[in-house]
Design a protein around this motif. Structure first.
Motif, PDB file in Angstrom:
ATOM      1  N   ASP A 382       3.407   4.118 -19.252  1.00  0.00           N
ATOM      2  CA  ASP A 382       4.811   4.035 -18.840  1.00  0.00           C
ATOM      3  C   ASP A 382       5.268   5.388 -18.304  1.00  0.00           C
ATOM      4  O   ASP A 382       5.670   6.286 -19.063  1.00  0.00           O
ATOM      5  CB  ASP A 382       5.670   3.606 -20.028  1.00  0.00           C
ATOM      6  CG  ASP A 382       7.033   3.079 -19.594  1.00  0.00           C
ATOM      7  OD1 ASP A 382       7.550   3.577 -18.573  1.00  0.00           O
ATOM      8  OD2 ASP A 382       7.555   2.174 -20.267  1.00  0.00           O
ATOM      9  N   SER A 416       6.750   3.926  -8.240  1.00  0.00           N
ATOM     10  CA  SER A 416       5.650   2.970  -8.021  1.00  0.00           C
ATOM     11  C   SER A 416       5.604   1.933  -9.132  1.00  0.00           C
ATOM     12  O   SER A 416       5.395   0.739  -8.886  1.00  0.00           O
ATOM     13  CB  SER A 416       4.319   3.720  -7.937  1.00  0.00           C
ATOM     14  OG  SER A 416       3.245   2.813  -7.842  1.00  0.00           O
ATOM     15  N   GLN A 417       5.854   2.379 -10.358  1.00  0.00           N
ATOM     16  CA  GLN A 417       5.818   1.476 -11.504  1.00  0.00           C
ATOM     17  C   GLN A 417       6.930   0.456 -11.429  1.00  0.00           C
ATOM     18  O   GLN A 417       6.728  -0.726 -11.779  1.00  0.00           O
ATOM     19  CB  GLN A 417       5.935   2.286 -12.794  1.00  0.00           C
ATOM     20  CG  GLN A 417       5.963   1.430 -14.050  1.00  0.00           C
ATOM     21  CD  GLN A 417       6.112   2.254 -15.315  1.00  0.00           C
ATOM     22  OE1 GLN A 417       5.763   3.430 -15.341  1.00  0.00           O
ATOM     23  NE2 GLN A 417       6.640   1.639 -16.358  1.00  0.00           N
ATOM     24  N   SER A 418       8.109   0.855 -10.983  1.00  0.00           N
ATOM     25  CA  SER A 418       9.240  -0.071 -10.903  1.00  0.00           C
ATOM     26  C   SER A 418       8.977  -1.166  -9.881  1.00  0.00           C
ATOM     27  O   SER A 418       9.562  -2.246  -9.954  1.00  0.00           O
ATOM     28  CB  SER A 418      10.522   0.690 -10.548  1.00  0.00           C
ATOM     29  OG  SER A 418      10.419   1.266  -9.242  1.00  0.00           O
ATOM     30  N   THR A 422       3.229  -1.603 -13.208  1.00  0.00           N
ATOM     31  CA  THR A 422       2.371  -0.642 -13.901  1.00  0.00           C
ATOM     32  C   THR A 422       2.192   0.591 -13.022  1.00  0.00           C
ATOM     33  O   THR A 422       2.462   0.575 -11.819  1.00  0.00           O
ATOM     34  CB  THR A 422       0.979  -1.229 -14.200  1.00  0.00           C
ATOM     35  OG1 THR A 422       0.346  -1.563 -12.961  1.00  0.00           O
ATOM     36  CG2 THR A 422       1.078  -2.484 -15.049  1.00  0.00           C
ATOM     37  N   VAL A 423       1.682   1.637 -13.624  1.00  0.00           N
ATOM     38  CA  VAL A 423       1.502   2.901 -12.916  1.00  0.00           C
ATOM     39  C   VAL A 423       0.350   2.827 -11.918  1.00  0.00           C
ATOM     40  O   VAL A 423       0.353   3.483 -10.893  1.00  0.00           O
ATOM     41  CB  VAL A 423       1.253   4.047 -13.925  1.00  0.00           C
ATOM     42  CG1 VAL A 423       1.005   5.369 -13.211  1.00  0.00           C
ATOM     43  CG2 VAL A 423       2.428   4.176 -14.866  1.00  0.00           C
ATOM     44  N   TRP A 424      -0.637   1.991 -12.191  1.00  0.00           N
ATOM     45  CA  TRP A 424      -1.892   2.039 -11.432  1.00  0.00           C
ATOM     46  C   TRP A 424      -2.107   0.878 -10.469  1.00  0.00           C
ATOM     47  O   TRP A 424      -3.071   0.857  -9.736  1.00  0.00           O
ATOM     48  CB  TRP A 424      -3.077   2.079 -12.399  1.00  0.00           C
ATOM     49  CG  TRP A 424      -3.058   0.914 -13.358  1.00  0.00           C
ATOM     50  CD1 TRP A 424      -3.536  -0.318 -13.149  1.00  0.00           C
ATOM     51  CD2 TRP A 424      -2.491   0.903 -14.645  1.00  0.00           C
ATOM     52  NE1 TRP A 424      -3.305  -1.136 -14.231  1.00  0.00           N
ATOM     53  CE2 TRP A 424      -2.664  -0.391 -15.181  1.00  0.00           C
ATOM     54  CE3 TRP A 424      -1.816   1.870 -15.437  1.00  0.00           C
ATOM     55  CZ2 TRP A 424      -2.209  -0.756 -16.448  1.00  0.00           C
ATOM     56  CZ3 TRP A 424      -1.382   1.517 -16.696  1.00  0.00           C
ATOM     57  CH2 TRP A 424      -1.569   0.213 -17.197  1.00  0.00           C
ATOM     58  N   ASP A 425      -1.203  -0.102 -10.470  1.00  0.00           N
ATOM     59  CA  ASP A 425      -1.458  -1.282  -9.651  1.00  0.00           C
ATOM     60  C   ASP A 425      -1.467  -0.971  -8.163  1.00  0.00           C
ATOM     61  O   ASP A 425      -2.292  -1.491  -7.415  1.00  0.00           O
ATOM     62  CB  ASP A 425      -0.411  -2.355  -9.940  1.00  0.00           C
ATOM     63  CG  ASP A 425      -0.904  -3.324 -11.026  1.00  0.00           C
ATOM     64  OD1 ASP A 425      -2.068  -3.190 -11.429  1.00  0.00           O
ATOM     65  OD2 ASP A 425      -0.123  -4.182 -11.460  1.00  0.00           O
TER      66      ASP A 425
END
Length: 902
Positions: A382, A416-418, A422-425
């Motif tokens: 997160d 990017s997470q929003s 997720t952070v890595w998608d």
């Protein structure tokens, strides 16, 4: 037609062998004589026929003449010459010795006043006495045999069932009524025929199985220990098996798309270990609940699973933190606790871990635990919570230096997470990559100043390593506190870098490197006690997608739970085609066909633990075994799976459950479990192969039953022919011989004498009708040897005459030699034994006749004729034996006996 010659098509309807003359007189002497007696009584209305006394009356004499006339008529009706009947009776009566003849002559002299003036009266009276004496002797012998047989049966009755099971493998020895077979009056000692013919078995009815080769098997008596026979399925095993059965049931509408979800539900209620549940959740996150689509590259599948692994590890860490905080709050560890989101929960968790009380004021302890919190936010995947943590420090005006580049990168990652969740998608854009390089400089500075005693500096370095993704952390760096942290950092790095790392390695290469490092450390590094036994090492291997190494280690621990857990994890991985990429990940256990071997071992050994209690459930696992590619094809049972199913058939012998039974007409009735996975033709081939395996292990009984279930009747009859011929010369009282003979007789009576049965159809379709005739011939040879052993010499010789195997004239010798070469191989191999036994019978008869000729001259001319006939038969048999393959020992014996009959 010669014995053993295949019939024409027109003859196959009835399957009655031609060319064999029905014998007119043989072993049923007592029956024929008794018919003579009662015929005489009925026709003449005389008293019961008895031996002559010293006193005779005109009435009695009239009765004698009337009875004699009746007897002559009956003899003529049976095709017998009355002038030779006295001789026949004489030589088939064991009690007619010199003393008896002298007594008879004495009676005749008294009856005729000391002189026999009327030759016809003399012969008639002599005839009468011999008939009476023969009847009395036969009745005494039959009575004695019956009494002895009854005593034997009484003693044996209690143990018969158990003995029968041990010898034959069937559960019971069914008693047939005497009407199960028809007996033809005057037949030559039990000549067996196909449809329309008669069978006169010379074996006790109680030894005949009701339905050979199709009996349901009592698995509790299959020859294993009582403990094994009474095995039951534990609750976890039963629940897991029920689930697998649903997976195999294509018609079931409620089979879930994601097997991990349902397995997890079953495991949670079955006293399974927590790590097993974690592993199921891990696989569920890796595979995403949907089977792998064809056409997707292996590299992409591995990368997607790595993302799924990262998502699971983040979720697991988040759940752990929230659970610990909630537990502490409920137990009074804080006052007026209210969660402000993940960032607040992580702050509380960090305080708890560092011995501080949780408070309501955020970050009241200052920046000393700041990087702990940032690190755990990233461990939970997160970036938004991590950014919130840094911003909260500044808002509170607390002293602490936070580089703007770090805040900038967290802002980019939070954005990017929003968007993706997720952070890595999302694939990192150029701005994020530049920001990572900037943070990477701070990471290297922090790494160089890490102090072994400073937890704050270690957590800061760890957080910067995750943010910058410039290198893969190792346990030896001293930065990562636990194995879980090491696994997370490695997977994070592999996913975030994706070929853009300093080493240029792809996600696949980095995952493979992680697996290699774990195996280098070995089990001892990860197993920390009984609580993690097996899973301490297997779990990191699963995270790195080293499926084969993980499953083989878990199963090697040896516990029943370990095997259950390894088996069902393997089912999930195989269902998602996970073993296909094993070579890319350098998992040597499951690459290059290793997956097939591993799954065969797992599913085979696991199913063995309950196959006796539930063979149907065992099949559900065995059909999951893939081919050498490691992939199970829908609707196709692999070769390896078939081999295991054959093993299951032979070990459990649960043929009725797995296959069904054979109906009286020869077709298989009832749908067994295997019908669900095999077409009829496939199942027949499988059963035939299992039969071959049974024969390799000398398990002939099961082999025969499997051939019957497979409807491979040509192979079954060939097997019966081989087994019967191997037992021809055995003691008739041998339990093995009795079993095979009675089973063969029952098969013959059920399938070859009841019109056009399935067996006959199969023989015709396969062009093997001649096998049926060979089978019949072998059954007759069994009867012949029974008579030979019983000393019934004349009946045995008469039977061989009717079988028409040997020459009766010199002109027939060459013909019979040619006929020999057309016989079935099994008959050819035993024919020397048959010739030797036949010669022994002839030699015994010769000596008997010769002895009788010396004892009396009254019928010397007839005896001389019989001696000549026997001698001729012996000479022809010796000539025949010299022209066919015969052992030297048998040939010498035959020639020596023939030479003595001159």
């Amino acid at each position: 037609m010669m014995a053993g010659t295949p019939p024409s098509t027109a003859q196959t309807q009835a399957l009655t062998p031609a060319g064999v003359q029905t014998p007119q007189f043989g072993s049923k002497v007592s029956k024929t004589l008794r018919e003579l007696k009662f015929a005489s009584e009925n026709l003449a209305s005389a008293q019961p026929f008895q031996a002559k006394t010293a006193t005779a009356t005109p009435t009695r004499t009239a009765n004698v003449y009337a009875a004699t006339a009746s007897a002559h008529k009956l003899l003529a009706r049976h095709g017998l010459d009355p002038t030779r009947f006295t001789e026949d009776v004489k030589f088939t009566t064991e009690g007619s010795k010199n003393e008896q003849v002298a007594m008879n002559l004495e009676n005749i002299e008294r009856f005729h006043g000391g002189e026999a003036k009327d030759l016809d009266a003399y012969l008639m009276h002599h005839h009468e006495l011999i008939v009476a004496d023969t009847i009395a002797h036969t009745e005494r012998k039959v009575s004695l045999d019956q009494n002895m047989g009854q005593l034997f049966m009484d003693d044996w009755e209690d143990d018969k069932e158990e003995l029968y099971r041990n010898v034959t493998g069937f559960t019971s020895c069914s008693t047939l009524s005497s009407t199960s077979y028809s007996r033809t009056t005057g037949s030559a000692g039990g000549y067996h025929q196909y449809a329309g013919g008669s069978i006169a078995p010379q074996i006790a009815a109680s030894a005949i199985t009701q339905q050979p080769f199709s009996q349901p098997i009592d698995r509790s008596m299959r020859g294993v220990s009582g403990a094994a026979a009474a095995v039951t399925m534990s609750n976890p095993v039963r629940k897991h098996a029920a689930l697998v059965a649903r997976w195999n049931d294509d018609s079931s509408p409620d089979v879930l798309k994601n097997p991990c979800v349902e397995l997890e539900s079953v495991a949670a209620g079955s006293d399974c270990r927590v790590k097993y549940l974690d592993a199921l959740r891990l696989l569920g996150s890796m595979f995403g609940g949907q089977p792998q689509q064809s056409g997707v590259s292996g590299e992409k599948m591995i990368a997607e699973r790595a993302k799924g692994t990262l998502a699971f590890l983040c979720t697991q860490s988040r759940e752990h933190i929230v659970r610990r905080v909630r537990q502490a709050a409920s137990s009074g560890g804080t006052s007026a606790f209210a969660s402000g989101g993940l960032a607040q929960d992580i702050e509380s968790y960090v305080r708890m871990e560092n011995g501080m009380m949780m408070g309501t004021t955020s970050f009241s302890s200052g920046p000393s635990l700041l990087w702990h919190q940032v690190y755990y936010c990233l461990r939970c995947g997160d970036a938004i919570a991590a950014l919130e943590t840094l911003q909260s420090v500044r808002m509170d005006g607390q002293d602490g230096t936070i580089e703007p580049a770090i805040v900038h990168l967290l802002q980019l990652l939070a954005t990017s997470q929003s968007k993706t969740g997720t952070v890595w998608d999302a694939t990192p854009d150029q701005e994020i990559l530049i920001a990572r390089r900037d943070v990477g400089e701070f990471y290297h500075r922090s790494k160089a100043t890490v102090s072994a005693g400073s937890t704050s500096s270690r957590y800061k370095t760890g957080a910067l390593a995750l943010l910058s993704a410039v290198e893969q952390l190792t346990p030896s760096s001293g930065i990562l506190p636990t194995v879980d942290d090491y696994l997370f950092a490695s997977i994070w790095y592999a996913v975030q870098s994706n070929g853009k790392s300093s080493s240029g390695d792809s996600t696949v290469a980095l995952i493979a490197k992680l697996g290699k490092n774990i195996k280098t450390y070995g089990p001892a590094h990860f197993e920390k006690g009984a609580s993690t036994k097996g899973w301490g090492y297997a779990y990191p291997l699963l995270v790195s997608q080293q499926w084969g190494s993980a499953l083989s280690h878990l199963a090697s621990i040896g516990g029943s739970k370990d095997l259950l857990e390894a088996t069902h994890l393997a089912l999930v991985i195989a269902r998602y085609r996970g073993f296909v990429e094993s070579k890319l990940l350098e998992d040597k256990v499951s690459m290059d066909g290793g997956a097939c071997k591993l799954l065969t071992s797992l599913f085979g050994n696991y199913s063995k633990t309950f196959q006796d209690a539930d063979p149907a459930a065992a099949v559900g696992y065995l059909v999951q075994i893939p081919d050498e590619s490691g992939v199970s094809q829908l609707g196709i049972v692999s070769k390896q799976a078939k081999n295991q199913i054959k093993r299951l058939l032979l070990e459990t012998r649960a043929f009725d459950i797995l296959v069904g039974r054979v109906s009286p007409n020869g077709t298989r009735k009832g749908a067994g479990v295997l019908n669900k996975y095999f077409r009829e033709s496939e199942l027949s081939l499988l059963l035939a192969d299992a039969s071959n395996d049974a024969l390799v292990n000398r398990n002939v009984t099961d082999a025969a039953e499997l051939l019957s279930l497979a409807e491979k009747y040509s192979a079954l009859i060939s097997l019966l022919n081989r087994e019967l011929t191997s037992l021809l010369a055995e003691d008739p009282m041998s339990e093995t011989r009795k079993f095979w003979k009675s089973a063969a007789l029952q098969f013959h009576a059920t399938h070859l004498t009841e019109g056009r049965t399935r067996v006959i159809e199969v023989l015709e379709q396969e062009g093997n009708v001649a096998l049926g005739y060979t089978f019949q011939l072998v059954l007759n040879l069994m009867e012949f040897f029974d008579k030979h052993h019983a000393g019934q010499l004349e009946e045995a010789v008469a039977m061989m005459e009717n079988l028409n195997l040997f020459p009766k004239t010199e002109e027939e010798v060459s013909w019979k030699v040619n006929t020999f070469h057309s016989l079935d191989r099994t008959v050819q191999q035993v024919l020397p034994q048959v010739m030797l036994a036949t010669m022994e019978c002839l030699y015994g008869l010769y000596n008997k006749f010769k002895s009788n000729r010396r004892q009396t001259s009254a019928i010397g001319e007839s005896v001389t004729q019989r001696l000549a006939e026997v001698s001729i038969r012996a000479r022809l048999l010796a000539m025949f034996a010299g022209q066919i393959p015969t052992s030297n020992d048998a040939r010498v014996k035959i020639v020596n006996m023939e030479a003595r009959m001159v």
